[in-house]
Design a protein around this motif. Structure first.
Motif, PDB file in Angstrom:
ATOM      1  N   TYR A  33      -9.406  -2.191   6.150  1.00 33.15           N
ATOM      2  CA  TYR A  33      -8.106  -2.308   6.802  1.00 33.15           C
ATOM      3  C   TYR A  33      -7.300  -1.040   6.568  1.00 33.15           C
ATOM      4  CZ  TYR A  33      -6.371  -3.240   2.108  1.00 33.15           C
ATOM      5  OH  TYR A  33      -6.078  -3.141   0.777  1.00 33.15           O
ATOM      6  N   GLU A  34      -6.389  -0.799   7.486  1.00 39.27           N
ATOM      7  CA  GLU A  34      -5.389   0.253   7.328  1.00 39.27           C
ATOM      8  C   GLU A  34      -4.106  -0.271   7.943  1.00 39.27           C
ATOM      9  OE1 GLU A  34      -4.412   4.394   9.454  1.00 39.27           O
ATOM     10  OE2 GLU A  34      -6.317   4.392   8.373  1.00 39.27           O
ATOM     11  N   ILE A  35      -3.027  -0.200   7.189  1.00 41.29           N
ATOM     12  CA  ILE A  35      -1.725  -0.599   7.713  1.00 41.29           C
ATOM     13  C   ILE A  35      -0.776   0.580   7.556  1.00 41.29           C
ATOM     14  CG2 ILE A  35      -1.999  -3.069   7.295  1.00 41.29           C
ATOM     15  CD1 ILE A  35      -0.314  -2.735   4.758  1.00 41.29           C
ATOM     16  N   ALA A  36       0.141   0.696   8.491  1.00 38.84           N
ATOM     17  CA  ALA A  36       1.142   1.759   8.436  1.00 38.84           C
ATOM     18  C   ALA A  36       2.495   1.164   8.804  1.00 38.84           C
ATOM     19  CB  ALA A  36       0.785   2.879   9.404  1.00 38.84           C
ATOM     20  N   VAL A  37       3.522   1.611   8.113  1.00 29.80           N
ATOM     21  CA  VAL A  37       4.886   1.160   8.381  1.00 29.80           C
ATOM     22  C   VAL A  37       5.763   2.379   8.619  1.00 29.80           C
ATOM     23  CG1 VAL A  37       4.581  -0.912   6.966  1.00 29.80           C
ATOM     24  CG2 VAL A  37       5.555   1.141   5.937  1.00 29.80           C
ATOM     25  N   ASP A  38       6.937   2.152   9.199  1.00 30.22           N
ATOM     26  CA  ASP A  38       7.840   3.282   9.421  1.00 30.22           C
ATOM     27  C   ASP A  38       8.898   3.398   8.332  1.00 30.22           C
ATOM     28  OD1 ASP A  38       9.646   1.290  10.046  1.00 30.22           O
ATOM     29  OD2 ASP A  38      10.014   1.959  12.095  1.00 30.22           O
ATOM     30  N   GLY A  39       8.718   2.669   7.239  1.00 33.26           N
ATOM     31  CA  GLY A  39       9.617   2.737   6.089  1.00 33.26           C
ATOM     32  C   GLY A  39       8.806   3.010   4.834  1.00 33.26           C
ATOM     33  N   ASP A  40       9.200   2.419   3.721  1.00 37.31           N
ATOM     34  CA  ASP A  40       8.483   2.568   2.459  1.00 37.31           C
ATOM     35  C   ASP A  40       7.530   1.399   2.262  1.00 37.31           C
ATOM     36  OD1 ASP A  40       9.786   4.939   1.676  1.00 37.31           O
ATOM     37  OD2 ASP A  40      11.518   3.788   0.998  1.00 37.31           O
ATOM     38  N   LEU A  41       6.467   1.615   1.481  1.00 34.19           N
ATOM     39  CA  LEU A  41       5.411   0.627   1.305  1.00 34.19           C
ATOM     40  C   LEU A  41       4.947   0.634  -0.145  1.00 34.19           C
ATOM     41  CD1 LEU A  41       3.217  -1.203   2.816  1.00 34.19           C
ATOM     42  CD2 LEU A  41       1.836   0.851   2.843  1.00 34.19           C
ATOM     43  N   GLU A  42       4.718  -0.564  -0.700  1.00 35.37           N
ATOM     44  CA  GLU A  42       4.110  -0.655  -2.029  1.00 35.37           C
ATOM     45  C   GLU A  42       3.278  -1.924  -2.123  1.00 35.37           C
ATOM     46  OE1 GLU A  42       7.402  -2.743  -4.942  1.00 35.37           O
ATOM     47  OE2 GLU A  42       7.451  -0.573  -4.757  1.00 35.37           O
ATOM     48  N   MET A  43       2.222  -1.863  -2.928  1.00 38.00           N
ATOM     49  CA  MET A  43       1.338  -3.012  -3.142  1.00 38.00           C
ATOM     50  C   MET A  43       2.004  -3.973  -4.109  1.00 38.00           C
ATOM     51  SD  MET A  43      -2.675  -2.780  -4.007  1.00 38.00           S
ATOM     52  CE  MET A  43      -3.764  -4.103  -3.554  1.00 38.00           C
ATOM     53  N   VAL A  44       1.818  -5.270  -3.891  1.00 33.36           N
ATOM     54  CA  VAL A  44       2.452  -6.300  -4.705  1.00 33.36           C
ATOM     55  C   VAL A  44       1.455  -6.877  -5.703  1.00 33.36           C
ATOM     56  CG1 VAL A  44       3.556  -8.572  -4.667  1.00 33.36           C
ATOM     57  CG2 VAL A  44       4.016  -6.938  -2.839  1.00 33.36           C
ATOM     58  N   GLY A  45       1.829  -6.873  -6.984  1.00 32.28           N
ATOM     59  CA  GLY A  45       1.125  -7.614  -8.020  1.00 32.28           C
ATOM     60  C   GLY A  45      -0.295  -7.210  -8.323  1.00 32.28           C
ATOM     61  N   ALA A  49      -5.541   1.138  -7.797  1.00 33.68           N
ATOM     62  CA  ALA A  49      -6.756   1.826  -8.247  1.00 33.68           C
ATOM     63  C   ALA A  49      -7.881   0.827  -8.549  1.00 33.68           C
ATOM     64  CB  ALA A  49      -6.454   2.673  -9.471  1.00 33.68           C
ATOM     65  N   ALA A  50      -7.530  -0.306  -9.143  1.00 36.07           N
ATOM     66  CA  ALA A  50      -8.538  -1.318  -9.466  1.00 36.07           C
ATOM     67  C   ALA A  50      -9.123  -1.949  -8.210  1.00 36.07           C
ATOM     68  CB  ALA A  50      -7.936  -2.400 -10.357  1.00 36.07           C
ATOM     69  N   ASP A  51      -8.325  -2.047  -7.158  1.00 40.73           N
ATOM     70  CA  ASP A  51      -8.782  -2.639  -5.903  1.00 40.73           C
ATOM     71  C   ASP A  51      -9.322  -1.598  -4.931  1.00 40.73           C
ATOM     72  OD1 ASP A  51      -8.159  -5.280  -6.540  1.00 40.73           O
ATOM     73  OD2 ASP A  51      -6.061  -4.976  -6.010  1.00 40.73           O
ATOM     74  N   ALA A  52      -9.389  -0.321  -5.371  1.00 38.85           N
ATOM     75  CA  ALA A  52      -9.837   0.782  -4.517  1.00 38.85           C
ATOM     76  C   ALA A  52      -8.999   0.845  -3.248  1.00 38.85           C
ATOM     77  CB  ALA A  52     -11.318   0.667  -4.207  1.00 38.85           C
ATOM     78  N   THR A  53      -7.710   0.639  -3.405  1.00 39.99           N
ATOM     79  CA  THR A  53      -6.782   0.700  -2.286  1.00 39.99           C
ATOM     80  C   THR A  53      -5.977   1.985  -2.380  1.00 39.99           C
ATOM     81  OG1 THR A  53      -6.599  -1.710  -2.258  1.00 39.99           O
ATOM     82  CG2 THR A  53      -4.867  -0.478  -1.136  1.00 39.99           C
ATOM     83  N   VAL A  54      -5.929   2.728  -1.294  1.00 39.32           N
ATOM     84  CA  VAL A  54      -5.141   3.947  -1.246  1.00 39.32           C
ATOM     85  C   VAL A  54      -3.784   3.601  -0.657  1.00 39.32           C
ATOM     86  CG1 VAL A  54      -4.987   6.265  -0.269  1.00 39.32           C
ATOM     87  CG2 VAL A  54      -7.206   5.347  -0.948  1.00 39.32           C
ATOM     88  N   VAL A  55      -2.733   3.861  -1.426  1.00 29.51           N
ATOM     89  CA  VAL A  55      -1.384   3.551  -0.971  1.00 29.51           C
ATOM     90  C   VAL A  55      -0.551   4.829  -1.044  1.00 29.51           C
ATOM     91  CG1 VAL A  55       0.676   2.140  -1.325  1.00 29.51           C
ATOM     92  CG2 VAL A  55      -1.568   1.195  -1.862  1.00 29.51           C
ATOM     93  N   THR A  56      -0.017   5.243   0.093  1.00 29.10           N
ATOM     94  CA  THR A  56       0.933   6.347   0.117  1.00 29.10           C
ATOM     95  C   THR A  56       2.299   5.759   0.422  1.00 29.10           C
ATOM     96  OG1 THR A  56       0.634   6.819   2.475  1.00 29.10           O
ATOM     97  CG2 THR A  56      -0.860   7.936   0.935  1.00 29.10           C
ATOM     98  N   ASP A  57       3.268   6.595   0.700  1.00 30.09           N
ATOM     99  CA  ASP A  57       4.619   6.093   0.979  1.00 30.09           C
ATOM    100  C   ASP A  57       4.664   5.150   2.174  1.00 30.09           C
ATOM    101  OD1 ASP A  57       5.580   7.529  -1.148  1.00 30.09           O
ATOM    102  OD2 ASP A  57       6.287   9.201   0.081  1.00 30.09           O
ATOM    103  N   GLN A  58       3.850   5.399   3.194  1.00 31.62           N
ATOM    104  CA  GLN A  58       3.934   4.608   4.416  1.00 31.62           C
ATOM    105  C   GLN A  58       2.613   4.016   4.893  1.00 31.62           C
ATOM    106  OE1 GLN A  58       5.842   7.629   6.885  1.00 31.62           O
ATOM    107  NE2 GLN A  58       7.726   6.435   6.775  1.00 31.62           N
TER     108      GLN A  58
END
Length: 108
Positions: A33-45, A49-58
């Motif tokens: 999956y890839e999701i993009a938003v036009d604001g700020d983004l953060e992973m919850v809970g 790194a443990a989930d091999a998820t890449v999270v940037t600002d958006q």
């Protein structure tokens, strides 16, 4: 197709800086999956790194087979891209994850 801007009453508006929630639900088959938003983004809970998820600002991208990944965000959802383990995109594959977007989730 253009979307109308949602109308909210002043009492329904949240002061939470990341009031919206997107939930990705795995269907038991590896998928990306890839999701993009036009604001700020953060992973919850979870630890990205443990989930091999890449999270940037958006943008967030990763893989899922079972379980859920949740992200809080501000602004609006800009893009969602889902593919199954063979690279077949949604909605052509019944194995891609489902995505639920809730605006103003902090008021519920």
């Amino acid at each position: 197709m253009a979307r109308d801007v949602p109308v909210r009453s002043q009492s329904a508006q949240s002061t939470d800086p990341l009031p919206n929630l997107v939930t990705i639900v795995g269907r038991g088959v590896p998928a990306s999956y890839e999701i993009a938003v036009d604001g700020d983004l953060e992973m919850v809970g979870q630890d990205p790194a443990a989930d091999a998820t890449v999270v940037t600002d958006q943008v967030a991208e990763g893989t899922i087979d079972v379980g859920v990944r949740r992200f809080r965000f501000s602004g609006r959802m800009a893009n969602v891209h889902l593919v199954d383990w063979n690279g077949v995109p949604a909605p052509d594959s019944p194995h891609t994850p489902t995505v639920h977007v809730t605006y103003d989730a902090s008021t519920r």
